[in-house]
Write a protein that holds these residues in place. Sequence first.
Motif, PDB file in Angstrom:
ATOM      1  N   LEU A   1     -11.875  -1.978  -6.614  1.00  0.00           N
ATOM      2  CA  LEU A   1     -10.442  -1.855  -6.382  1.00  0.00           C
ATOM      3  C   LEU A   1     -10.068  -2.384  -4.993  1.00  0.00           C
ATOM      4  O   LEU A   1      -9.047  -3.063  -4.828  1.00  0.00           O
ATOM      5  N   TRP A   2     -10.918  -2.079  -3.989  1.00  0.00           N
ATOM      6  CA  TRP A   2     -10.695  -2.630  -2.656  1.00  0.00           C
ATOM      7  C   TRP A   2     -10.683  -4.165  -2.709  1.00  0.00           C
ATOM      8  O   TRP A   2      -9.809  -4.821  -2.129  1.00  0.00           O
ATOM      9  N   ALA A   3     -11.683  -4.723  -3.376  1.00  0.00           N
ATOM     10  CA  ALA A   3     -11.782  -6.183  -3.463  1.00  0.00           C
ATOM     11  C   ALA A   3     -10.562  -6.764  -4.166  1.00  0.00           C
ATOM     12  O   ALA A   3     -10.031  -7.821  -3.781  1.00  0.00           O
ATOM     13  N   LEU A   4     -10.100  -6.071  -5.207  1.00  0.00           N
ATOM     14  CA  LEU A   4      -8.937  -6.545  -5.950  1.00  0.00           C
ATOM     15  C   LEU A   4      -7.687  -6.521  -5.078  1.00  0.00           C
ATOM     16  O   LEU A   4      -6.903  -7.495  -5.045  1.00  0.00           O
ATOM     17  N   VAL A   5      -7.488  -5.427  -4.317  1.00  0.00           N
ATOM     18  CA  VAL A   5      -6.296  -5.283  -3.491  1.00  0.00           C
ATOM     19  C   VAL A   5      -6.261  -6.334  -2.390  1.00  0.00           C
ATOM     20  O   VAL A   5      -5.272  -7.057  -2.216  1.00  0.00           O
ATOM     21  N   TYR A   6      -7.355  -6.442  -1.660  1.00  0.00           N
ATOM     22  CA  TYR A   6      -7.360  -7.372  -0.526  1.00  0.00           C
ATOM     23  C   TYR A   6      -7.530  -8.826  -0.976  1.00  0.00           C
ATOM     24  O   TYR A   6      -7.075  -9.743  -0.280  1.00  0.00           O
TER      25      TYR A   6
ATOM     26  N   THR B   1      -2.349 -12.802 -12.694  1.00  0.00           N
ATOM     27  CA  THR B   1      -3.350 -11.969 -13.365  1.00  0.00           C
ATOM     28  C   THR B   1      -3.816 -10.840 -12.449  1.00  0.00           C
ATOM     29  O   THR B   1      -3.946  -9.681 -12.883  1.00  0.00           O
ATOM     30  N   LEU B   2      -4.045 -11.154 -11.177  1.00  0.00           N
ATOM     31  CA  LEU B   2      -4.438 -10.109 -10.227  1.00  0.00           C
ATOM     32  C   LEU B   2      -3.337  -9.061 -10.094  1.00  0.00           C
ATOM     33  O   LEU B   2      -3.608  -7.842 -10.056  1.00  0.00           O
ATOM     34  N   GLY B   3      -2.077  -9.508 -10.010  1.00  0.00           N
ATOM     35  CA  GLY B   3      -0.972  -8.558  -9.885  1.00  0.00           C
ATOM     36  C   GLY B   3      -0.856  -7.655 -11.104  1.00  0.00           C
ATOM     37  O   GLY B   3      -0.662  -6.429 -10.971  1.00  0.00           O
ATOM     38  N   LEU B   4      -0.979  -8.225 -12.311  1.00  0.00           N
ATOM     39  CA  LEU B   4      -0.905  -7.411 -13.531  1.00  0.00           C
ATOM     40  C   LEU B   4      -2.087  -6.451 -13.617  1.00  0.00           C
ATOM     41  O   LEU B   4      -1.946  -5.313 -14.108  1.00  0.00           O
ATOM     42  N   THR B   5      -3.266  -6.885 -13.130  1.00  0.00           N
ATOM     43  CA  THR B   5      -4.439  -6.004 -13.147  1.00  0.00           C
ATOM     44  C   THR B   5      -4.217  -4.801 -12.249  1.00  0.00           C
ATOM     45  O   THR B   5      -4.579  -3.667 -12.597  1.00  0.00           O
ATOM     46  N   LEU B   6      -3.602  -5.032 -11.091  1.00  0.00           N
ATOM     47  CA  LEU B   6      -3.308  -3.915 -10.202  1.00  0.00           C
ATOM     48  C   LEU B   6      -2.303  -2.960 -10.826  1.00  0.00           C
ATOM     49  O   LEU B   6      -2.426  -1.732 -10.702  1.00  0.00           O
ATOM     50  N   VAL B   7      -1.274  -3.510 -11.492  1.00  0.00           N
ATOM     51  CA  VAL B   7      -0.277  -2.644 -12.138  1.00  0.00           C
ATOM     52  C   VAL B   7      -0.910  -1.819 -13.237  1.00  0.00           C
ATOM     53  O   VAL B   7      -0.590  -0.621 -13.413  1.00  0.00           O
ATOM     54  N   GLY B   8      -1.854  -2.422 -13.987  1.00  0.00           N
ATOM     55  CA  GLY B   8      -2.446  -1.711 -15.116  1.00  0.00           C
ATOM     56  C   GLY B   8      -3.636  -0.859 -14.738  1.00  0.00           C
ATOM     57  O   GLY B   8      -3.673   0.348 -15.034  1.00  0.00           O
ATOM     58  N   ALA B   9      -4.638  -1.450 -14.051  1.00  0.00           N
ATOM     59  CA  ALA B   9      -5.891  -0.736 -13.791  1.00  0.00           C
ATOM     60  C   ALA B   9      -5.777   0.231 -12.626  1.00  0.00           C
ATOM     61  O   ALA B   9      -6.449   1.272 -12.602  1.00  0.00           O
TER      62      ALA B   9
END
Length: 402
Positions: free
Chosen positions: A69-74, A103-111
């Motif tokens: 999740l850290w890697a995804l956010v940053y 895709t990264l933004g939608l992943t953050l909204v969903g996951a």
Amino acid sequence: MAKGEGADHRFGLNNREAWWEDPPRGQRGGGPDKVRWPIFSIAFTLPYLIPVTKRLLAADQVTPGLIGLWALVYGYALSYALFPLAFDRARPVRFAYGVGMLTLGLTLVGAANANPFVLLYGTAAMVFLVPPAWVVILDGAAVVLAAVIMLLAGRFGNDYGDLITVSSVTLAMFFMSSLIRAIRRLEQANAEIATLAVTNERQRVARDLHDLLGHSLTTITVKAGLARRVLESSGDIPRAVEEIREVESLTRSALSDVRATVSEYREVSLSAELVGARAALRAAEIDADLPHAVDNVRPEFQNTFGYVLREAVTNVLRHSGAKQVEVRLGENWLEIEDDGSATEVVPGNGLRGLRERLDAVGGTLRPSARPGGGLLVRAEIPLPEPRAAATAVRTEPAGGLA
């Protein structure tokens, strides 16, 4: 698309092709500054990074999921900071970069159950990376998918306002990017117009100076030669002096005409050109059959025909070797015929300049070789179409029909 209209001349979004095609590189620009933008992007991403970072730091233990999740956010924040690097890339690279950010933004909204506002970074980057039609399709699809994710997670009622904000800001940025592209197209078009104006002015001055100096210098040469021959053969000093005086007068007139040509105030008179042609041909000992008046020529055509006559007589003096020249005038045409040695028409700067003058008024220039030698040059300008006569109206007596 209208004739002469191309990709470089589309302004705004009122052209269908402009929705789907990338603007030329010069109109698209280089995007945000590649050095300063990453610094500015920190200010834009802090409202998203600070609460997420606090949430991650408050976790009880570090797990692989937390690290991911850290890697995804940053990684998402870093991709937003570096997206200007994709501006100069090929179209597939820009598409892949923009779709990756969405895709990264939608992943953050969903996951990660992130606020849907984080999707704005991806939609904003997409606005500047791909053509307008793809912006509508891809950003619109991302907003719809975010709404579906929120509905399935049961938080649509709480966060739908943020999703509306994302849509509104993205729409505003979409129109802003379209305005930027249109301004760049206008700037490029203005530069092209300025270049064309300079080129046209150079061509005008070159054409006028060729017509003016070619004739004047040729006449001066002929008269100076005549004065020399008079002095050499008979020693008739008064006649030689008269010819030299005319040379002096022609020189002063040519200098005045050059100044007027450069300032675009010079006008050519057909009647004056006939007088000058008669004097030049007489000095060259060429028998000239010229009209004595120009009353039968339409006034609006006389300026153009003056240039034609000047250039044609200059060519006769320079190249033809003719002994006789005849000039004929009509309401909308002019013919110059000589009995020189020419057997074919050789295109040159003079004929090209005359064609340009006649093209400007819708006329034609037709030079042709005579069967026995010599040239016939005919210039013609179409007459304006007559206006339709007003329909006669029958009037009745005031009392009406009997």
